[in-house]
Design a protein around this motif. Structure first.
Motif, mmCIF file in Angstrom:
data_model
loop_
_atom_site.group_PDB
_atom_site.id
_atom_site.type_symbol
_atom_site.label_atom_id
_atom_site.label_comp_id
_atom_site.label_asym_id
_atom_site.label_seq_id
_atom_site.Cartn_x
_atom_site.Cartn_y
_atom_site.Cartn_z
ATOM 1 N N ASP A 21 0.827 -1.212 0.000
ATOM 2 C CA ASP A 21 0.000 0.000 0.000
ATOM 3 C C ASP A 21 0.856 1.254 0.000
ATOM 4 O O ASP A 21 0.553 2.245 -0.657
ATOM 5 C CB ASP A 21 -0.938 0.011 1.213
ATOM 6 C CG ASP A 21 -2.084 -0.974 1.067
ATOM 7 O OD1 ASP A 21 -2.355 -1.426 -0.070
ATOM 8 O OD2 ASP A 21 -2.712 -1.305 2.092
ATOM 9 N N ASP A 23 3.907 1.551 -1.241
ATOM 10 C CA ASP A 23 4.533 1.681 -2.556
ATOM 11 C C ASP A 23 3.551 2.149 -3.622
ATOM 12 O O ASP A 23 3.959 2.741 -4.626
ATOM 13 C CB ASP A 23 5.159 0.351 -2.976
ATOM 14 C CG ASP A 23 6.423 0.036 -2.174
ATOM 15 O OD1 ASP A 23 7.031 0.991 -1.644
ATOM 16 O OD2 ASP A 23 6.784 -1.152 -2.065
ATOM 17 N N ARG A 24 2.265 1.893 -3.430
ATOM 18 C CA ARG A 24 1.263 2.358 -4.397
ATOM 19 C C ARG A 24 1.094 3.876 -4.353
ATOM 20 O O ARG A 24 0.473 4.457 -5.223
ATOM 21 C CB ARG A 24 -0.074 1.671 -4.125
ATOM 22 C CG ARG A 24 -0.094 0.234 -4.558
ATOM 23 C CD ARG A 24 -1.500 -0.361 -4.399
ATOM 24 N NE ARG A 24 -1.446 -1.799 -4.500
ATOM 25 C CZ ARG A 24 -1.298 -2.644 -3.480
ATOM 26 N NH1 ARG A 24 -1.198 -2.184 -2.250
ATOM 27 N NH2 ARG A 24 -1.237 -3.936 -3.677
ATOM 28 N N TYR A 26 -0.438 5.687 -1.899
ATOM 29 C CA TYR A 26 -1.626 6.181 -1.216
ATOM 30 C C TYR A 26 -1.237 7.255 -0.209
ATOM 31 O O TYR A 26 -0.141 7.258 0.341
ATOM 32 C CB TYR A 26 -2.351 5.054 -0.483
ATOM 33 C CG TYR A 26 -2.937 3.991 -1.385
ATOM 34 C CD1 TYR A 26 -3.417 4.299 -2.649
ATOM 35 C CD2 TYR A 26 -3.007 2.686 -0.963
ATOM 36 C CE1 TYR A 26 -3.952 3.317 -3.462
ATOM 37 C CE2 TYR A 26 -3.544 1.693 -1.769
ATOM 38 C CZ TYR A 26 -4.018 2.017 -3.023
ATOM 39 O OH TYR A 26 -4.543 1.049 -3.818
#
Length: 97
Positions: A21, A23-24, A26
């Motif tokens: 999460d 690394d995405r 957000y």
């Protein structure tokens, strides 16, 4: 938790985020308020591209914002105080005539 003998207290909360999460990219936000300032909250957001550690940002920002409100509150009180004195004097002068 008591921080020192002078009666200061602190509280913290920690959010665990999976590496995937994070690394995405957000964004995560924290909203902080205190009962002595019911209409004031401090919001900080952090994501992977943030350059500072979120807990440091939140703590420094909250302490700074708390002191930033002192002058506007004091100046508003002073202005209203002088307006009330002016109003009272004006009403008294017109009623005495």
């Amino acid at each position: 938790m008591a921080d020192s003998a002078d009666g200061d207290y602190s509280m913290y909360s920690m959010l665990s985020i999976s590496a995937g999460d994070w690394d995405r990219g957000y964004s995560y936000s924290c909203v902080v308020g205190h009962e002595t300032f019911p209409l004031k909250t401090l919001t900080r957001a952090v994501n992977k591209s943030s350059e500072v550690i979120p807990t440091e940002t939140m703590l420094e920002g909250f302490q700074q914002d708390e002191h930033d409100n002192l002058w506007p509150t004091a100046s508003t009180f002073i202005i209203l105080f002088f307006l009330s004195i002016f109003y009272s004097a004006t009403v008294t002068l017109f009623k005495v005539k």
